[in-house]
Design an enzyme around this catalytic site. Sequence first.
Site, mmCIF file in Angstrom:
data_model
loop_
_atom_site.group_PDB
_atom_site.id
_atom_site.type_symbol
_atom_site.label_atom_id
_atom_site.label_comp_id
_atom_site.label_asym_id
_atom_site.label_seq_id
_atom_site.Cartn_x
_atom_site.Cartn_y
_atom_site.Cartn_z
ATOM 1 N N ASP A 99 2.474 -4.931 -1.080
ATOM 2 C CA ASP A 99 1.622 -3.759 -1.192
ATOM 3 C C ASP A 99 2.287 -2.604 -0.438
ATOM 4 O OD1 ASP A 99 -1.268 -2.739 -1.969
ATOM 5 O OD2 ASP A 99 -1.061 -2.250 0.152
ATOM 6 N N HIS A 293 -3.338 -8.982 -7.423
ATOM 7 C CA HIS A 293 -2.606 -8.175 -6.449
ATOM 8 C C HIS A 293 -2.288 -8.915 -5.150
ATOM 9 C CE1 HIS A 293 -1.149 -4.567 -4.547
ATOM 10 N NE2 HIS A 293 -2.007 -4.714 -3.555
#
Length: 315
Positions: A99, A293
């Site tokens: 991320d 994610h």
Amino acid sequence: MESTRTVAVNGIELFLREQGQGPLVLLCHGWPELSYSWRHQIGAIANAGFRVVAPDMRGFGRSSAPQPIEAYSIFDLVGDMVALVAELGETRAVIIGHDWGAPVAWHAALFRPDLFTAVAGLSVPPPWRGKGRPLEQLSAAGVTNFYWQYFQKPGIAESEFERDVAATVRGMLCGGFADPGRSLFIPEGRGFIGRSAATLPLPDWLRETELAYFIEQYKKSGFRGGLNWYRNIDRNWDLTAPWQGAQIHQPSLFIAGANDPVISDKMSGKHLAAMDRVLPNLKRKLIIDGAGHWIQQEKPSEVNAALIDFLKQVT
């Protein structure tokens, strides 16, 4: 066994999780996460013959959270990792980020190839510096409700997120970026977290005790530090002007989930397609089916196997 401590580096204090002996591997988490997000990787990589160090990044968890927004530029974030390597008594490291930690890792490799000899990014493709400031480009295209824009004004997102920290963290990890149908655009009059966040069921990869740890830490730290990373997006574009068109020549690895909305949005999709231009020594691009994610938490076995194989190739 994993141990923890706090070290002084680059004018701040970083809380660390560390384990193992061997070549140094730094693990950089993203938003809104913590070093704890690497709980499935630290022991596995250490047991494969590496010294693994995962900090709570600047502004997160038990690490320092400087007040000024300007203290969260990409130079500050990479500077923390450079200083950390020195504090650990090492002169080389492999850096891995997920991320927001991925841009830190990519830029660390870009800025200091002498120090960071290989790099892996999870979920966020490597930087390709566009023709203009990202936020300005969004506005010029008529976009006003992308989540980056929502995060810009200090106090707005903090107020929403800190109103009910437990619901916020549950919403982020159980919905939010975990949901392949989730839009990264915020409807007018709505916040980032859905109204049903507090009642979202846990995915099979997250336990209530694990969720409780994230909630406990964010109740103590708040969200301002991590949000300040987003408030430097245009500033980072200005600062990285000397690296326009530059490549990362070290061995590299990219991993993402096929269902991750971050790699399917228009901006990241372009970067994903252009990856080979930035990474001429890309060893592998692994897109994991059925994953979203939070890739290293969702699919630890697949991620660990890919990371360890890469590390053994490059050290």
